[in-house]
Design a protein around this motif. Structure first.
Motif, PDB file in Angstrom:
ATOM      1  N   LYS A 251       0.837  -1.210   0.000  1.00  0.00           N
ATOM      2  CA  LYS A 251       0.000   0.000   0.000  1.00  0.00           C
ATOM      3  C   LYS A 251       0.870   1.258   0.000  1.00  0.00           C
ATOM      4  CE  LYS A 251      -3.525   2.305   2.845  1.00  0.00           C
ATOM      5  NZ  LYS A 251      -2.768   3.568   2.971  1.00  0.00           N
ATOM      6  N   TYR A 252       1.959   1.247   0.764  1.00  0.00           N
ATOM      7  CA  TYR A 252       2.853   2.403   0.840  1.00  0.00           C
ATOM      8  C   TYR A 252       3.463   2.697  -0.536  1.00  0.00           C
ATOM      9  CZ  TYR A 252       6.155   5.612   3.144  1.00  0.00           C
ATOM     10  OH  TYR A 252       6.852   6.721   3.556  1.00  0.00           O
ATOM     11  N   ASP A 255       0.616   4.141  -2.801  1.00  0.00           N
ATOM     12  CA  ASP A 255       0.127   5.472  -2.437  1.00  0.00           C
ATOM     13  C   ASP A 255       1.199   6.550  -2.538  1.00  0.00           C
ATOM     14  OD1 ASP A 255      -2.265   4.258  -1.912  1.00  0.00           O
ATOM     15  OD2 ASP A 255      -2.079   4.318   0.271  1.00  0.00           O
TER      16      ASP A 255
END
Length: 444
Positions: A251-252, A255
């Motif tokens: 996710k990091y 995003d």
């Protein structure tokens, strides 16, 4: 002639190799099952129309159940032998793994995800089992090899997408063998049964049971020692944070760096591999140089890397002696980020083995109970840290606070360890400065 640990018999060497090999393979499979929803979640979300919050609970409940029973599992392994306990766990986990492949509603899927998470408790059994078979001077390496089964976290990441794409949704044999994403848990159910049979047939029948005949409450007595809880904090840092980052990093990458999911998953694997495969190296270093020295290296490396990663992007202002100012732009590139995360994974991989090297050193008759509690609290860290990452980011608006949380957690553990060492040296004598590794800590 009595065989010593330095001159084991051929049977002893063979038995140790069987236990280490089969337990490591079994743990790798169980770890893959435990964390399989990290990859299966995307097609599951599409089929069931789930929100991101609903999807996150599938992984969360699996991680939770993979933590709760580690203490009990370790005690049972000491009491009844790792061979039987591990075999039963494999067979039991195969049932909910199969049920996951048959789920038709979100509540059913959530229940089966919780039950299949039981796989995560296999770690405590394997630690106690291997510690019972290997002598003290080889335990660090043996437990490190076994713990390298953490690499199972990446197994589904590599085989899952290919299997989902290659097996038609209708499955085979008239649907008896399900297709699409459902084929993965079905395959794992079959492999768990086969692994249980192999473990039962090809490991020593005369197992070692260091806790046999001991009262249950007596086996819990070491848990009153503050040293056990300190080791647990170490394990939250090197294992709980590992589990949390394994789930958080994709996710990091998406995003913050705008990467597609498949690239994010591959770069996350660059963190998972050293954090898993370097456990044997950490075990060897712990045997050779001492576990506490290795923990100093681990905490130092993690503090350095996370200290850079937690810096928000912007400008660095330097006040020069001449009175002038230099303003330097600060931007975290993708490759610098990946390299620093790799270093954190390296520290975790080495440190996980060092933590468990401590346990048979100080609690040789209670590896199951102590190792179970340490593993349970460490794994619970993997459950609680992702929400903490999310809240920290929400409060500050900065994604880098993920690594601020990791930095502060590591700093607390490092300070506690160093204060313990200083207390030991102050209460002893200066000549112990370089030999504190195996000295008594007076309950600390």
């Amino acid at each position: 002639m009595v065989q010593t640990s330095a001159t084991p018999s051929a049977f002893e060497r063979k038995a140790r190799l069987e236990v280490l090999t089969l337990s490591t393979l079994g743990f790798t499979l169980m770890f893959a099952v435990w964390l399989m929803f990290g990859v299966l979640g995307i097609p599951i979300r599409k089929e069931f129309g789930l929100t991101d919050v609903q999807l996150s609970w599938l992984s969360a409940v699996a991680i939770l159940n993979g933590s709760l029973w580690r203490l009990l599992a370790g005690i049972l392994a000491d009491r009844y032998g790792g061979r039987g306990v591990f075999t039963v766990m494999l067979l039991f986990t195969a049932i909910p793994a199969y049920l996951v492949s048959q789920a038709t509603s979100y509540p059913a899927l959530l229940l089966y995800a919780f039950l299949v998470g039981f796989a995560g408790n296999a770690f405590s059994v394997g630690i106690a089992w291997n510690a019972a078979w290997f002598p003290r001077e080889q335990q660090g390496f043996a437990l490190g090899v076994f713990g390298a089964g953490n690499v199972g976290a990446s197994v589904t990441k590599f085989i899952g997408p290919a299997l989902i794409a290659s097996v038609p949704a209708a499955g085979y044999l008239g649907g008896l063998m399900p297709g699409g994403w459902r084929f993965v848990p079905f395959l794992y159910a079959v492999l768990l049964v086969l692994m249980a049979l192999a473990m039962w047939l090809f490991t020593p029948r005369a197992d070692r049971k260091p806790g046999q005949g001991r009262p249950f409450l007596e086996m819990l007595r070491p848990l009153r020692n503050i040293r056990v809880w300190r080791f647990s904090l170490y394990y939250v840092v090197v294992f709980g944070a590992y589990v949390a980052l394994s789930a958080w990093l994709p996710k990091y990458y998406v995003d913050v760096f705008g990467l597609p999911l498949y690239q994010a998953a591959l770069l996350t694997a660059l963190f998972i591999f050293p954090a898993s495969l370097l456990r044997p190296v950490g075990g060897y270093f712990s045997d050779r140089y001492g576990a506490r020295r290795v923990m100093y290296w681990t905490f130092g490396l993690m503090l350095l890397a996370s200290g850079v990663l937690m810096m928000p992007e912007g400008h660095i202002v330097l006040e020069l002696a001449s009175g002038n100012r230099e303003v330097l732009p600060w931007h975290m590139s993708l490759w610098l980020f990946t390299a620093l995360v790799f270093l954190i994974g390296t520290g975790m991989g080495v440190g996980k083995a060092a933590v468990y090297k401590h346990i048979p050193e100080y609690f040789p008759k209670d590896v199951g109970a102590v190792g179970g509690l340490v593993g349970m609290l460490g794994a619970l860290g993997g459950f609680f840290l992702p929400p903490l990452f999310a809240y920290a980011q929400s409060w500050t608006g900065l994604p880098q606070t993920t690594f601020l949380v990791l930095f502060l957690l590591t700093l607390v553990a490092a300070i506690w360890m160093h204060l313990t060492v200083l207390s030991l040296l102050n209460r002893a004598a200066p000549h112990l400065e370089h030999s504190f590794e195996h000295s008594p800590e007076g309950g600390r």
